[in-house]
Design an enzyme around this catalytic site. Structure first.
Site, PDB file in Angstrom:
ATOM      1  N   HIS A  47       1.345 -74.944  52.465  1.00 57.84           N
ATOM      2  CA  HIS A  47       1.021 -75.016  50.903  1.00 57.84           C
ATOM      3  C   HIS A  47       1.656 -73.621  50.311  1.00 57.84           C
ATOM      4  CE1 HIS A  47      -2.093 -78.010  52.125  1.00 57.84           C
ATOM      5  NE2 HIS A  47      -2.380 -76.839  53.293  1.00 57.84           N
ATOM      6  N   SER A  89      24.609 -61.673  36.225  1.00 62.74           N
ATOM      7  CA  SER A  89      24.252 -62.200  35.166  1.00 62.74           C
ATOM      8  C   SER A  89      25.168 -61.612  33.935  1.00 62.74           C
ATOM      9  CB  SER A  89      22.825 -61.862  34.648  1.00 62.74           C
ATOM     10  OG  SER A  89      22.817 -61.830  33.310  1.00 62.74           O
ATOM     11  N   LYS A 108      20.958 -57.925  37.769  1.00 66.46           N
ATOM     12  CA  LYS A 108      20.893 -59.427  38.415  1.00 66.46           C
ATOM     13  C   LYS A 108      21.699 -59.588  39.557  1.00 66.46           C
ATOM     14  CE  LYS A 108      18.463 -62.584  36.259  1.00 66.46           C
ATOM     15  NZ  LYS A 108      17.280 -63.475  37.017  1.00 66.46           N
ATOM     16  N   GLU A 141      21.123 -72.288  44.971  1.00 68.25           N
ATOM     17  CA  GLU A 141      20.618 -73.194  43.947  1.00 68.25           C
ATOM     18  C   GLU A 141      21.624 -74.362  43.734  1.00 68.25           C
ATOM     19  OE1 GLU A 141      20.116 -70.895  40.754  1.00 68.25           O
ATOM     20  OE2 GLU A 141      18.552 -69.380  41.361  1.00 68.25           O
TER      21      GLU A 141
END
Ligand code: ARG
Length: 459
Positions: free
Chosen positions: A156, A277, A283, A290
């Site tokens: 979980h 970024s 970043k 992804e």
């Protein structure tokens, strides 16, 4: 417009219809397979005496020069031809004249395209298996290097029990082993030759289908000519296997994204596999993970699209089946790219072992072991579960971990606790006592690694 079938028509095809119907823009990928299939067919036509030996030799020579001319850039595949089959046949006739007109004897584009698709996907299955193997080799070495890299195991997405990175990676190893064997199964099942099925009902020529099958490396000829030209089960099976590979890569990517986050910092992706970024200078984003996760959608889409296209097609060939190509090509390209990039990403990623270890020590991942400790001292498990539950509550209130409680604090809740509790709930003990095969204990993991080592050596 160069068409193979003008004879029966009194009018030119409408240009829009021609464009809509044509497949040359994508089936030119089949050039090598189409020519390989045609060479086998011409060889068989010669051997059986359906055409003469000279004609067969001329055709084969002509086909070989077409392939090399395209490969060397001397000959261009243009949209003047409807499909790759027409392109090859028209060029052959240009080069060798009348003998070229005999190549299509006893053959239809229906069995021809069924063959091309099989030859193409068969080669790609081998290529994808190789990529999965390389990925497994990376996972295998990560496992060997991280037998005692402790980390929390989750259920979980809540910390559950401590494991090691070797054990966690080992879960993916099993998935990739299944992926590999699925691809092998598909290969074996699809490896029968449809050539010779004709349009749908075989031919009246005395073709030697066993010979063409053998020349093309198939286990034998297909046994029903209608099924031969209308079967795309193997495409669906392949897309399903590719979907499962994508799903596995996507789950692993999701975990890497979580582990690479500022909150976790279990891993750090290499600069070469991260992106920045345009506005936020601090970043470093896990774009590759992804994208691998995101591309799963288009691979599933290919599977669903193919299943849907096939569901209403009456026997035998129908033009709907031309739709199998672009989506299969895209799924194959996508998955190959994803496996290769994912492999590079995990090969170069750094593990923050200290951070993982600390995380494994927090969150009461040793609570089950504390309960087991009481059970070993004679407390029934259900009572032990309740006692440890109270200890956890007490620890949360006092902002301590179980390892940090004093023996007096333990004893205040249950007098059965002794000094050996600390050893019993240490991270090392929690993991190393789990030594049945498949569990994270180092001895158990070593056995699995030896099995995997053997497996990889024999692939
Ligand atoms: N381009 C076609 C396909 O991909 C080749 C087969 C054409 N056969 C036909 N009967 N029109 O399926």
């Amino acid at each position: 417009m160069a068409q193979l079938w003008g004879g029966r028509f009194t009018k030119e095809t409408d240009q829009l219809v021609y464009n809509f119907n044509a497949s040359i823009s994508f089936d030119q990928r089949f050039l090598k397979q189409d020519i390989t299939g045609s060479i086998a067919h011409a060889t068989m036509l010669g051997k059986t005496g359906i055409i003469s030996d000279e004609e067969s030799a001329q055709i084969i020579e002509g086909l070989k020069t077409i392939l090399s001319d395209v490969e060397n850039g001397k000959l261009e595949i243009t949209s003047e031809y409807e499909d790759v089959h027409s392109f090859v046949e028209a060029n052959l006739i240009d080069r060798i004249g009348d003998a070229g007109k005999k190549l299509h004897t006893g053959r239809s584009r229906n069995d021809q395209v069924a063959l091309d698709m099989k030859l193409y996907t068969r080669d790609e299955i081998t290529n994808i298996k190789e990529l999965v193997k390389e990925l497994m080799e990376t996972v295998h070495s990560l496992m060997k290097d991280n037998l005692d890299t402790y980390m929390p195991g989750f259920t979980h997405l809540q910390k559950a029990q401590p494991v090691t990175f070797a054990h966690h990676a080992g879960a993916y190893m099993e998935m990739f082993k299944r992926d590999y064997s699925r691809l092998s199964d598909i290969y074996d099942r699809m490896n029968i030759c449809p050539l010779g099925a004709g349009a749908l009902a075989g031919t009246t020529y005395p073709l030697d289908r066993e010979l063409t099958a053998e020349l093309l490396g198939f286990a034998g000829p297909t046994l029903n000519s209608m099924d031969s030209v209308s079967d795309r089960d193997y495409v669906i099976e392949l897309l399903s296997a590719l979907s499962t590979i994508s799903m596995h890569l996507s789950r692993f990517s999701e975990e890497i994204i979580i582990w690479n986050s500022n909150e976790y910092q279990f891993v750090e992706l290499d600069d070469a596999y991260s992106t920045g970024s345009s506005i936020m200078p601090q970043k470093k984003n896990p774009d590759i993970a992804e994208l691998v996760r995101g591309k799963t959608g288009r691979v599933y889409a290919a599977l669903v699209s193919m299943l849907t296209s096939m569901k209403g097609i009456p026997l035998a060939y129908n033009k709907d089946m031309q739709e199998d190509k672009e989506l299969t090509f895209d799924a194959i390209d996508t998955v190959k790219g994803c496996i290769a990039l994912f492999n590079g990403m995990i090969k170069t990623m750094k593990l923050n072992k200290e951070r993982m270890r600390r995380s494994a020590m927090e969150g009461f991942t040793n609570a089950t072991d504390a309960a087991d400790y009481l059970v070993k001292k004679g407390v029934p498990f259900r009572d032990a579960h309740g006692i440890i539950g109270r200890l956890v509550l007490y620890s949360i209130d006092n902002k301590k971990s179980l390892d940090e409680l004093s023996l007096d604090e333990y004893k205040a809740i249950c007098p059965v606790f002794e000094d050996d509790i600390y050893e019993a709930i240490s991270l090392e003990t929690c993991v190393s006592l789990r030594n049945t095969i498949g569990a994270p204990g180092i001895e158990a993991m070593k056995k699995v690694i030896a099995i995997n080592e053997d497996y990889l050596k024999n692939l």
